[in-house]
Design an enzyme around this catalytic site. Structure first.
Site, PDB file in Angstrom:
ATOM      1  CE  LYS A  86      21.724  46.033  65.005  1.00  0.00           C
ATOM      2  NZ  LYS A  86      20.885  46.304  66.168  1.00  0.00           N
TER       3      LYS A  86
ATOM      4  CG  ASP B 208      20.985  43.592  68.211  1.00  0.00           C
ATOM      5  OD1 ASP B 208      22.022  43.305  67.586  1.00  0.00           O
ATOM      6  OD2 ASP B 208      20.138  44.399  67.777  1.00  0.00           O
TER       7      ASP B 208
ATOM      8  CG  HIS C 181      21.407  49.885  61.677  1.00  0.00           C
ATOM      9  ND1 HIS C 181      20.876  50.478  62.801  1.00  0.00           N
ATOM     10  CD2 HIS C 181      20.548  48.881  61.368  1.00  0.00           C
ATOM     11  CE1 HIS C 181      19.751  49.851  63.139  1.00  0.00           C
ATOM     12  NE2 HIS C 181      19.541  48.885  62.284  1.00  0.00           N
TER      13      HIS C 181
ATOM     14  CE1 TYR D 167      17.137  49.317  65.908  1.00  0.00           C
ATOM     15  CE2 TYR D 167      17.759  47.956  67.777  1.00  0.00           C
ATOM     16  CZ  TYR D 167      17.572  48.106  66.419  1.00  0.00           C
ATOM     17  OH  TYR D 167      17.798  47.039  65.587  1.00  0.00           O
TER      18      TYR D 167
END
Length: 278
Positions: A78, A48, A111, A53
């Site tokens: 996401k 994930d 998200h 990120y």
């Protein structure tokens, strides 16, 4: 839930592993590549990540270099808040796919709902299109509260398959979990270990000693027995292995209740109603 490859079946028939690796705050480059590879080598099949990120390329590299066939892996990413909206979500998706180096995605999530933006319905339409076009096997949301879900369910053509939320013994979100069950939306836990904030908790230590397991293993097993998909993060191969060593025991109902009673509605992440980062 017999082993690390055990799956739950989402409402569209797609099988999603109960257990996976989260890579939030794992650095792009060798750190994320090595973490993902260590997880896949340990038997994990679900990874994930998220656009925000900043490590989708590393995740893609690890997938490409692993010996496991792509179809055996379940990859989630996401769409970030700043990319919400119909056209911008479609663009953000292509960008993520390019970084991941994948032909298709297993799960794509919004998200955050970001109520102030009020764009999640448009964003959802983009996810529905990508799903219908066969680019994504399952679509869902993240950090949606009950009223966000109710609002989305009023107008959506395809209901979300997953809702990924902060979930741990200090934040059990019982009514949200119940609502998701009623609507066939699989709950998934991020920050299941409360970023290490539960390791000193006396009740958890007592239960861990009883089962001869670590506190982390007890919490992750509690997730699974509550039928919540879980994705703990770690960058240490031995910890990645240890986190997954939870399929050889079962927590009694009494101890499950003791763990659940630790709830204080306490978050380590943002409250979805207040999240306004872009």
């Amino acid at each position: 839930m017999k082993n690390l490859q055990s799956t739950t079946t989402l409402h569209n028939g797609i099988k999603m592993p109960w257990f996976g690796l989260g890579v939030f705050k794992v650095e792009e480059g060798s750190e994320v590549v090595n973490s993902v590879k260590a997880a896949i080598d340990a038997g994990y099949r679900s990874i994930d990540t998220a656009a925000i990120y900043g490590n989708e390329e590393g995740v893609g590299k690890a997938i490409a270099e692993s010996n496991v066939p792509r179809e055996e892996l379940f990859i989630t990413t996401k769409v970030w808040n700043s990319a919400q909206g119909y056209e911008s979500t479609l663009l953000a998706f292509e960008e993520s796919m390019k970084k991941l180096g994948l032909e298709y995605l297993d799960l794509y999530l919004i998200h955050w709902p970001v109520p102030k933006l009020n764009k999640y319905k448009e964003t959802w339409r983009a996810l529905e299109k990508l799903y219908k076009d066969g680019r994504i096997r399952a679509i869902g949301v993240s950090n949606f509260k009950e009223y966000h879900l109710k609002d989305l369910l009023e107008t959506c053509e395809i209901k979300p398959m997953v809702n990924q939320v902060e979930y741990h013994p200090r934040l059990t979100q019982t009514s949200l979990h119940e609502f998701c069950k009623q609507n066939e939306i699989q709950l998934e836990a991020w920050s299941p270990l409360m970023q290490g904030g539960l390791f000193e908790e006396p009740t958890l230590n007592e239960i861990a000693n009883k089962y001869n397991k670590s506190v982390a293993q007890i919490i992750l097993r509690w997730d699974l027995q509550n039928e919540v998909v879980t994705i703990p993060k770690s960058i240490k191969p031995h910890r990645i292995q240890e986190n997954a060593d939870i399929f050889d025991f079962e927590i009694s109902e009494e101890d499950m209740n003791k763990i659940s009673s630790l709830n204080q509605d306490q978050r380590v992440g943002s409250d979805p109603d207040e999240m306004d980062k872009f």
